[in-house]
Each structure stands twice: as structure tokens, then as C-alpha cells.
Scaffold this motif. Structure first.
Motif, PDB file in Angstrom:
ATOM      1  N   PRO A 130       0.815  -1.226   0.000  1.00  0.00           N
ATOM      2  CA  PRO A 130       0.000   0.000   0.000  1.00  0.00           C
ATOM      3  C   PRO A 130       0.844   1.270   0.000  1.00  0.00           C
ATOM      4  O   PRO A 130       0.466   2.270  -0.605  1.00  0.00           O
ATOM      5  CB  PRO A 130      -0.818  -0.117   1.290  1.00  0.00           C
ATOM      6  CG  PRO A 130      -0.140  -1.145   2.112  1.00  0.00           C
ATOM      7  CD  PRO A 130       0.539  -2.066   1.166  1.00  0.00           C
ATOM      8  N   LEU A 131       2.003   1.224   0.651  1.00  0.00           N
ATOM      9  CA  LEU A 131       2.836   2.432   0.729  1.00  0.00           C
ATOM     10  C   LEU A 131       3.553   2.713  -0.601  1.00  0.00           C
ATOM     11  O   LEU A 131       4.080   3.807  -0.805  1.00  0.00           O
ATOM     12  CB  LEU A 131       3.837   2.317   1.871  1.00  0.00           C
ATOM     13  CG  LEU A 131       3.207   2.452   3.271  1.00  0.00           C
ATOM     14  CD1 LEU A 131       4.208   2.110   4.362  1.00  0.00           C
ATOM     15  CD2 LEU A 131       2.656   3.852   3.495  1.00  0.00           C
ATOM     16  N   ALA A 132       3.583   1.735  -1.480  1.00  0.00           N
ATOM     17  CA  ALA A 132       4.180   1.970  -2.795  1.00  0.00           C
ATOM     18  C   ALA A 132       3.092   2.374  -3.797  1.00  0.00           C
ATOM     19  O   ALA A 132       3.343   3.109  -4.742  1.00  0.00           O
ATOM     20  CB  ALA A 132       4.882   0.716  -3.286  1.00  0.00           C
ATOM     21  N   ARG A 133       1.861   1.862  -3.597  1.00  0.00           N
ATOM     22  CA  ARG A 133       0.825   1.979  -4.621  1.00  0.00           C
ATOM     23  C   ARG A 133      -0.201   3.091  -4.399  1.00  0.00           C
ATOM     24  O   ARG A 133      -0.564   3.793  -5.322  1.00  0.00           O
ATOM     25  CB  ARG A 133       0.043   0.670  -4.703  1.00  0.00           C
ATOM     26  CG  ARG A 133       0.544  -0.303  -5.722  1.00  0.00           C
ATOM     27  CD  ARG A 133       0.443   0.209  -7.136  1.00  0.00           C
ATOM     28  NE  ARG A 133       0.891  -0.846  -8.036  1.00  0.00           N
ATOM     29  CZ  ARG A 133       2.130  -0.964  -8.480  1.00  0.00           C
ATOM     30  NH1 ARG A 133       3.028  -0.063  -8.153  1.00  0.00           N
ATOM     31  NH2 ARG A 133       2.468  -1.966  -9.262  1.00  0.00           N
ATOM     32  N   PHE A 134      -0.704   3.210  -3.198  1.00  0.00           N
ATOM     33  CA  PHE A 134      -1.855   4.086  -2.976  1.00  0.00           C
ATOM     34  C   PHE A 134      -1.446   5.406  -2.361  1.00  0.00           C
ATOM     35  O   PHE A 134      -0.403   5.516  -1.730  1.00  0.00           O
ATOM     36  CB  PHE A 134      -2.888   3.396  -2.077  1.00  0.00           C
ATOM     37  CG  PHE A 134      -3.269   2.038  -2.556  1.00  0.00           C
ATOM     38  CD1 PHE A 134      -3.682   1.848  -3.879  1.00  0.00           C
ATOM     39  CD2 PHE A 134      -3.194   0.935  -1.716  1.00  0.00           C
ATOM     40  CE1 PHE A 134      -4.024   0.598  -4.342  1.00  0.00           C
ATOM     41  CE2 PHE A 134      -3.529  -0.325  -2.174  1.00  0.00           C
ATOM     42  CZ  PHE A 134      -3.947  -0.497  -3.492  1.00  0.00           C
ATOM     43  N   ASP A 135      -2.336   6.383  -2.540  1.00  0.00           N
ATOM     44  CA  ASP A 135      -2.124   7.666  -1.889  1.00  0.00           C
ATOM     45  C   ASP A 135      -3.083   7.788  -0.720  1.00  0.00           C
ATOM     46  O   ASP A 135      -4.272   7.592  -0.870  1.00  0.00           O
ATOM     47  CB  ASP A 135      -2.376   8.809  -2.889  1.00  0.00           C
ATOM     48  CG  ASP A 135      -1.129   9.104  -3.699  1.00  0.00           C
ATOM     49  OD1 ASP A 135      -0.035   9.081  -3.090  1.00  0.00           O
ATOM     50  OD2 ASP A 135      -1.244   9.321  -4.907  1.00  0.00           O
ATOM     51  N   PHE A 136      -2.546   8.036   0.420  1.00  0.00           N
ATOM     52  CA  PHE A 136      -3.420   8.301   1.565  1.00  0.00           C
ATOM     53  C   PHE A 136      -2.657   9.146   2.562  1.00  0.00           C
ATOM     54  O   PHE A 136      -1.426   9.289   2.478  1.00  0.00           O
ATOM     55  CB  PHE A 136      -3.930   7.006   2.199  1.00  0.00           C
ATOM     56  CG  PHE A 136      -2.853   6.020   2.543  1.00  0.00           C
ATOM     57  CD1 PHE A 136      -2.207   6.060   3.774  1.00  0.00           C
ATOM     58  CD2 PHE A 136      -2.482   5.031   1.622  1.00  0.00           C
ATOM     59  CE1 PHE A 136      -1.215   5.146   4.076  1.00  0.00           C
ATOM     60  CE2 PHE A 136      -1.487   4.121   1.933  1.00  0.00           C
ATOM     61  CZ  PHE A 136      -0.864   4.181   3.160  1.00  0.00           C
ATOM     62  N   ARG A 137      -3.417   9.708   3.484  1.00  0.00           N
ATOM     63  CA  ARG A 137      -2.803  10.600   4.459  1.00  0.00           C
ATOM     64  C   ARG A 137      -1.848   9.819   5.354  1.00  0.00           C
ATOM     65  O   ARG A 137      -2.137   8.695   5.751  1.00  0.00           O
ATOM     66  CB  ARG A 137      -3.890  11.280   5.302  1.00  0.00           C
ATOM     67  CG  ARG A 137      -3.525  12.648   5.770  1.00  0.00           C
ATOM     68  CD  ARG A 137      -4.734  13.588   5.770  1.00  0.00           C
ATOM     69  NE  ARG A 137      -5.897  12.969   6.389  1.00  0.00           N
ATOM     70  CZ  ARG A 137      -6.313  13.231   7.634  1.00  0.00           C
ATOM     71  NH1 ARG A 137      -5.665  14.104   8.369  1.00  0.00           N
ATOM     72  NH2 ARG A 137      -7.370  12.652   8.131  1.00  0.00           N
TER      73      ARG A 137
ATOM     74  N   ARG B   2      -9.686   0.538   1.332  1.00  0.00           N
ATOM     75  CA  ARG B   2      -9.056   1.433   2.281  1.00  0.00           C
ATOM     76  C   ARG B   2      -8.753   0.702   3.584  1.00  0.00           C
ATOM     77  O   ARG B   2      -7.653   0.782   4.133  1.00  0.00           O
ATOM     78  CB  ARG B   2     -10.037   2.586   2.545  1.00  0.00           C
ATOM     79  CG  ARG B   2      -9.339   3.852   2.847  1.00  0.00           C
ATOM     80  CD  ARG B   2     -10.289   4.995   3.113  1.00  0.00           C
ATOM     81  NE  ARG B   2      -9.466   6.100   3.578  1.00  0.00           N
ATOM     82  CZ  ARG B   2      -8.714   6.819   2.786  1.00  0.00           C
ATOM     83  NH1 ARG B   2      -8.700   6.588   1.489  1.00  0.00           N
ATOM     84  NH2 ARG B   2      -7.963   7.792   3.266  1.00  0.00           N
ATOM     85  N   PHE B   3      -9.767  -0.052   4.050  1.00  0.00           N
ATOM     86  CA  PHE B   3      -9.616  -0.774   5.303  1.00  0.00           C
ATOM     87  C   PHE B   3      -8.534  -1.868   5.175  1.00  0.00           C
ATOM     88  O   PHE B   3      -7.735  -2.062   6.081  1.00  0.00           O
ATOM     89  CB  PHE B   3     -10.957  -1.388   5.712  1.00  0.00           C
ATOM     90  CG  PHE B   3     -10.885  -2.133   7.006  1.00  0.00           C
ATOM     91  CD1 PHE B   3     -10.705  -1.449   8.214  1.00  0.00           C
ATOM     92  CD2 PHE B   3     -10.963  -3.509   7.035  1.00  0.00           C
ATOM     93  CE1 PHE B   3     -10.615  -2.134   9.407  1.00  0.00           C
ATOM     94  CE2 PHE B   3     -10.866  -4.200   8.234  1.00  0.00           C
ATOM     95  CZ  PHE B   3     -10.699  -3.520   9.425  1.00  0.00           C
ATOM     96  N   SER B   4      -8.544  -2.520   4.022  1.00  0.00           N
ATOM     97  CA  SER B   4      -7.550  -3.572   3.796  1.00  0.00           C
ATOM     98  C   SER B   4      -6.140  -3.017   3.812  1.00  0.00           C
ATOM     99  O   SER B   4      -5.230  -3.618   4.383  1.00  0.00           O
ATOM    100  CB  SER B   4      -7.796  -4.271   2.463  1.00  0.00           C
ATOM    101  OG  SER B   4      -9.093  -4.774   2.424  1.00  0.00           O
ATOM    102  N   ALA B   5      -5.971  -1.871   3.160  1.00  0.00           N
ATOM    103  CA  ALA B   5      -4.645  -1.245   3.120  1.00  0.00           C
ATOM    104  C   ALA B   5      -4.201  -0.885   4.535  1.00  0.00           C
ATOM    105  O   ALA B   5      -3.047  -1.098   4.921  1.00  0.00           O
ATOM    106  CB  ALA B   5      -4.690  -0.002   2.246  1.00  0.00           C
ATOM    107  N   PHE B   6      -5.135  -0.396   5.310  1.00  0.00           N
ATOM    108  CA  PHE B   6      -4.840  -0.047   6.702  1.00  0.00           C
ATOM    109  C   PHE B   6      -4.413  -1.290   7.484  1.00  0.00           C
ATOM    110  O   PHE B   6      -3.403  -1.306   8.185  1.00  0.00           O
ATOM    111  CB  PHE B   6      -6.089   0.602   7.324  1.00  0.00           C
ATOM    112  CG  PHE B   6      -5.960   0.857   8.793  1.00  0.00           C
ATOM    113  CD1 PHE B   6      -5.222   1.936   9.263  1.00  0.00           C
ATOM    114  CD2 PHE B   6      -6.559  -0.002   9.714  1.00  0.00           C
ATOM    115  CE1 PHE B   6      -5.091   2.165  10.617  1.00  0.00           C
ATOM    116  CE2 PHE B   6      -6.420   0.222  11.068  1.00  0.00           C
ATOM    117  CZ  PHE B   6      -5.697   1.308  11.533  1.00  0.00           C
ATOM    118  N   LEU B   7      -5.203  -2.354   7.282  1.00  0.00           N
ATOM    119  CA  LEU B   7      -4.923  -3.624   7.944  1.00  0.00           C
ATOM    120  C   LEU B   7      -3.544  -4.146   7.570  1.00  0.00           C
ATOM    121  O   LEU B   7      -2.850  -4.781   8.357  1.00  0.00           O
ATOM    122  CB  LEU B   7      -5.988  -4.632   7.495  1.00  0.00           C
ATOM    123  CG  LEU B   7      -6.381  -5.722   8.478  1.00  0.00           C
ATOM    124  CD1 LEU B   7      -7.044  -5.097   9.694  1.00  0.00           C
ATOM    125  CD2 LEU B   7      -7.333  -6.705   7.805  1.00  0.00           C
ATOM    126  N   SER B   8      -3.167  -3.861   6.334  1.00  0.00           N
ATOM    127  CA  SER B   8      -1.941  -4.394   5.796  1.00  0.00           C
ATOM    128  C   SER B   8      -0.704  -3.664   6.345  1.00  0.00           C
ATOM    129  O   SER B   8       0.371  -4.247   6.486  1.00  0.00           O
ATOM    130  CB  SER B   8      -2.081  -4.319   4.272  1.00  0.00           C
ATOM    131  OG  SER B   8      -0.912  -4.454   3.601  1.00  0.00           O
TER     132      SER B   8
END
Lengths: 312, 280
Positions: A130-137, B2-8
Motif C-alpha cells: 500500500p505504501l508503494a501503490r496508494f495515496d493516503f494521508r 481502504r480498510f484492507s490497506a490499513f490492515l496491511s
């Protein structure tokens, strides 16, 4: 900078130029001009070879001498006479297993190195995607924070780590060291995996998403197989680093049944009088594990280390 | 999603928090206390004042900086030199690369064992080599004049890591640069000094950084080889902090730990500035 990391592998695989290969085999004048070191001049290449040989002797001689000495009798080791074993004996190797019980320490170290590596891989892979692919706060913050851990001399954290491990009830336990090693290897594994994941195109994942695959399905079925080369690379490096680790193993274990091979080595040093041949044979075996791994997986080790160095 | 990414990310955050973030906060906070692991009392800057006045701390700091200087000014330049030579791809370069890399994968504990034998005054190889050229040896590790140098000698020639980083960087330099220089009449040597070396700035900086980081926390070799002796001639900051920890003087140990991490951070920033790491 990223390009240089991957290019090591490419160079080492590069086949020598055909013209040069001819020149290696024959001394004919026609091929001379194609030969690089000939053009450089015999004197210059002699100097360069001398430099390389001196550097190799300086860095390898003591370790090589100890390995050779592991085949000597205790009497010859103690007098220090002669470089080569006379007579040659494998008594040290027999003692290493029957008296020093090296196999028990090897078992522990294998457990720590394999367990810690797998732990670090799973945790780092899950976070790197996720830290390579998505943008989030908070993404930039996490990326920087995780990478910054590589800039901390960990020995400084000895007492707090000891305290936390003890409070968690993990002191002097095998599982405690596995978890700690997973944590220690996490930043490096994360940094390398994340930059690898950034370099692979997202189309396959998007296609899988269209087909209705969930997050963890995509991660396991699509991203994981694609990441195999990077995983292989970081695994070797993590394994060798945990196998060689001394400081935290010394800090967090007391009983012999939990000690690693490195602690056993340190103990040999103080027990020289007691069984020197066994100690040297043991040391040789312990050194040979990462050396053989390196010789077999040279490309992965070199790629992993340069990638880590360059990216951090 | 979103939740999955958080979980990950969660396991990483927990692991990182437990073994990096919390220890770092505890380290700095308790460096202003007298702490034994159970009782805790705030003492302000007392630990730091005690450190400044302790001559053993001064030795530990001096030795650590000495080891670091050997790493940066001996190991790195030799590694860079060997890397440049190997990048010329002389016949047999792969064999040399393999041989020179091997010491890097040998552990500190094994190194300590190897060199305690190598330096042994009666049966060690060093003294027998010296004897064969009629130089009388010494007890290198336990003579306070030579002990520091003997410890530094164990790691000064571990060139493998610097070598491969440099070789990787050279491999990424476009060949055309050398072609152009050759056309302009630059000799081999000029090419190395005028093209290769300046382009290696980033890679050399990276090697220096990694050296600084490793040497500021120097422990295994010193602890196993000499335990800091003779007369604290080889003691390092990490070993000094470890001694305080062993005595249950945790607040003080953590003040030293804070200094190790602080000095490390300052040096890292300095090196990054000096080599302009990050910008090309």
C-alpha cells in the motif's frame, strides 16, 4: 540511483566480448590490439594485479589461516609452527559436535535466521504494497519514518529494548529473538521491497481488480509472484545478517539452550585452553554458512546490498 | 480497499512502534533519570554531567571516533580503489571480487576469534611472519600502545561492501563519456580521475554513511577481543553503555545511548551535506 542497483546483476552476467575471448586464448599479434589489458600496457596491469593481490591477502589471510588451522592438532596450534597442518586431523570437527554440541547452536541460529527473515518479509511486504501503490494521508510520514530506522545505530537502544522484551515476557526465549530479528530486519526489507514494487507496472493489478479480486487476493496472487526476485534478494541479506548478529543475541538470552552460534563463538574464545581444535572447527563451520550462501547466491547478495545501500 | 490497506500496514506499525519508536522515546526520556529498570527518579542533566567528567567516557568517545576514522579514511578509500580497479575488468576480476567480498559475510564474533589467534603473541601468525623478517613481535591486543590499532586492523581491510557499491555505480556510468574522453586524448589514468571519481561522489558518500553508522555502534569486536582493555584503551561508546547497563545503571546507560544516536545523527547529516547525497 535506482538504475545502478539493478545494473550490478546485468554486468556480472555480461558475456565477455567475443574478440576478447579470442585474445585470451592466443598470443597472435592480430588480436593484440583488441585486448584491453595489452593496450593498457604490461607494466600498468602488473601494478594493478599486485594491488589486488595485496588487498586480497590483507583481507583474507587471517580468516584463511584459521580455517586451515582447524585441521591441525592442538599441539601444533599452540606452538604456532608451520602454516599447513602437519599432521592433518579432523578431530576438531568431531569435537565440535560431540563435545561442544555445535549442532544445538546451529539449530537455534537457523531458527532465528529463518523465522526472523520470514517475519520481516511478511510484515514488510504487507506494508510496502500500500505504501508503494496508494495515496493516503500519513503515507509520506510512514515511508520516511520506516526508512529513518536504518539511520539509527541500534546498539544505542539496548536498555529500552531489553526492558520492553522483558516486560512482554519474551526475555530469554526463542520466540522473543525471532520477533526481535523480524523487527530489526524490517526497515531494510521494507525499503528494498517498496522501491521494487514501485518499479513494476500496475496494469496486472488493475485487471485483477476489474475481475473483482479483493485486496489480499491481488496481493497474494498477483503482486507476490511478481516480487519473487526482490524477495529472494532481501531474504539472503536478512538471513546472513541474523545469522551473524551478536549484540542482541547476547543481550536477550542467558540460557545455553537459547544461544546462537555467534554466542557460542564468543564463548570459545574464553575457553581456548579447553578445546582449541573444536573451537576452530566450530568457527570454520559457522563462517562457512554465510560464505557458501554468498558463493551460491552471489548475484542476489550483491544486488540486495547495493540496492539497500543506494536506496537508503 | 481502504480498510484492507490499513490492515496491511498495521503489523509493520506495531512492530516498528514496539522495537524502534517506543525504545527511542524511552531511551531519551530515561536519560534524564536514575533508572534501574524498576525504580525511577528524575535527575535532570546529572547523567550527562557525570559523562563529561568521566575520563573513561572520554576514552570511549575518542576510541569510537578513532575506529570510525579508520573505517572512513582507510577502509573506504581502499575499497573505492579496489572497486575502480576491478571495474576495469582485468582478467580474473570475478575471482578477486568473490575473494574480496568473503570477509564481509564473516561475523564480528568469528572475526574476534580469528584475530585473537592471529595476534596471539606465542602462536599467532602475525608474530611468526614478523619473526621471519626479523622484526620482534608484541602482544598487540594487550599492549596499551598498540591495542587500538590492533582492533582497527581487524576491520580496516574488509573491503567487500565498499567495493561492490562502487562497482555497481561505475557500471551505471555511460560508456560514451569514456569514448569522448579518449577521443579528446585523455589517458586511462586521466579518465579514472576526471570521469569516474567525480561521478562516484554519491556512492562514496553512501559508503561513508554506512561506515559511520556501523562504527559509531562498534561493539562485537571490542567486547569479544579485549572487553575494552587494557586499561580501557580499546573501549567503545557502545561497550561503555553496556557496562553501565550491566551494573543496573540504566539511566546513565541510556544517556550514553542517546549520545551514540545523537553523534551518529549529526555525523550522518554532515556526511550527507559534504557529499551532497540525494542531489546529483
Amino acid at each position: 540511483m535506482t538504475a545502478s542497483a539493478t545494473s550490478t546483476g546485468a554486468t556480472s552476467k555480461q558475456a565477455p566480448l567475443p574478440a576478447r575471448r579470442d585474445a585470451l586464448g592466443s598470443a597472435r599479434v592480430t588480436t593484440r590490439r583488441r585486448h584491453l589489458s595489452d593496450r593498457r600496457g604490461a607494466l600498468a596491469s602488473t601494478v594493478l594485479y599486485v594491488v589486488l593481490i595485496v588487498a586480497t591477502v590483507l583481507s583474507l589471510l587471517p580468516a584463511f589461516w584459521v580455517m586451515v588451522s582447524s585441521f591441525k592438532t592442538a599441539a601444533q596450534i599452540n606452538t604456532g609452527e608451520g602454516f599447513w597442518p602437519t599432521p592433518l586431523t579432523v578431530q576438531g570437527y568431531i569435537d565440535a559436535f560431540t563435545q561442544i554440541h555445535l549442532q544445538e547452536y546451529i539449530f537455534n541460529s537457523l531458527l532465528y535466521a529463518i523465522g526472523g527473515t520470514i517475519g520481516a518479509l511478511v510484515v514488510a511486504f504487507l506494508a510496502a504494497y500500500p505504501l508503494a501503490r496508494f495515496d493516503f494521508r500519513g503515507k509520506a510520514f510512514l515511508n520516511v519514518t520506516f526508512a529513518l530506522a536504518l539511520a539509527v545505530p541500534l546498539v544505542g537502544l539496548a536498555t529500552p529494548v531489553f526492558f520492553i522484551v522483558r516486560e512482554l515476557g519474551l526475555f530469554d526465549s526463542k520466540i522473543g529473538l525471532v520477533i526481535l530479528y523480524a523487527a530489526l530486519q524490517f526497515p531494510f526489507t521494507f525499503v528494498v521491497l517498496r522501491s521494487f514494487l514501485q518499479s513494476i507496472p500496475p496494469e496486472l493489478e488493475e485487471a485483477a481488480m476489474m475481475d473483482g479480486a479483493g485486496y489480499f487476493t491481488i496481493l497474494g496472487r498477483v503482486v507476490l509472484p511478481l516480487s519473487r526476485p526482490a524477495i529472494a534478494t532481501v531474504s539472503v541479506v536478512a538471513f546472513v545478517q541474523i545469522w551473524n548478529e551478536f549484540f542482541f543475541a547476547n543481550l536477550l538470552t542467558v540460557s545455553a539452550e537459547n544461544q546462537s552460534v555467534q554466542l557460542a563463538l564468543a564463548a570459545f574464545k574464553s575457553q581456548f585452553g579447553f578445546n582449541i581444535t573444536g573451537a576452530l572447527a566450530g568457527a570454520t563451520i559457522v563462517m562457512l554458512v554465510p560464505i557458501i550462501l554468498f558463493l551460491v547466491l552471489q548475484r542476489q547478495v550483491i544486488e540486495g546490498l547495493t540496492a539497500g545501500a543506494v536506496k537508503s | 480497499m481502504r480498510f484492507s490497506a490499513f490492515l496491511s500496514v498495521a503489523p509493520a506499525a506495531i512492530l516498528f512502534g514496539t522495537f524502534f519508536a517506543v525504545p527511542l522515546v524511552v531511551l531519551i526520556a530515561t536519560s534524564f533519570t536514575s533508572w534501574s529498570g524498576r525504580s525511577l527518579e528524575i535527575v535532570g542533566f546529572e547523567n550527562y554531567q557525570r559523562m563529561i567528567t568521566d575520563p573513561v567516557f572520554a576514552k570511549a568517545l575518542g576510541n569510537t571516533l578513532f575506529y570510525l576514522a579508520i573505517g572512513v579514511f582507510v577502509q573506504v578509500p581502499l575499497g573505492v580503489g579496489v572497486g575502480i580497479v576491478l571495474a576495469l575488468k582485468l582478467r580474473g576480476w570475478k575471482t578477486f571480487r568473490t575473494l574480496l567480498f568473503i570477509p564481509f559475510v564473516i561475523s564480528g564474533a568469528a572475526y574476534a576469534l580469528i584475530f585473537s589467534m592471529f595476534y596471539n603473541p606465542r602462536s599467532g601468525l602475525l608474530n611468526s611472519i614478523l619473526a621471519s623478517i626479523r622484526i620482534s613481535g608484541r602482544d598487540w591486543l594487550f599492549d596499551s600502545e598498540t591495542a587500538r590499532w590492533a582492533v582497527a586492523g581487524t576491520f580496516a581491510f574488509i573491503l567487500g561492501f565498499v567495493m561492490i557499491v562502487i562497482m555497481a555505480e561505475i557500471a551505471s556510468i555511460p560508456r560514451e563519456l569514456y569514448e569522448a574522453a579518449r577521443v579528446d586524448g585523455a589517458s586511462e589514468l586521466q579518465q579514472q580521475f576526471l570521469i569516474t571519481l567525480p561521478l562516484l561522489r554519491n556512492a562514496i558518500g553512501t559508503c561513508v554513511l554506512i561506515r559511520v553508522l556501523a562504527d559509531i555502534g562498534m561493539f562485537d569486536l571490542v567486547f569479544i577481543l579485549t572487553a575494552g582493555g587494557p586499561d580501557d584503551a580499546t573501549v567503545s561508546l557502545a561497550l561503555y553503555a553496556y557496562r553501565a547497563y550491566l551494573q543496573g545503571d540504566w539511566g546513565y546507560a541510556n544517556a550514553v545511548g542517546t549520545v551514540i544516536i545523537g553523534v551518529g545523527a549529526i555525523l550522518i547529516i554532515l556526511v550527507r551535506r559534504l557529499f551532497r547525497i540525494g542531489d546529483r
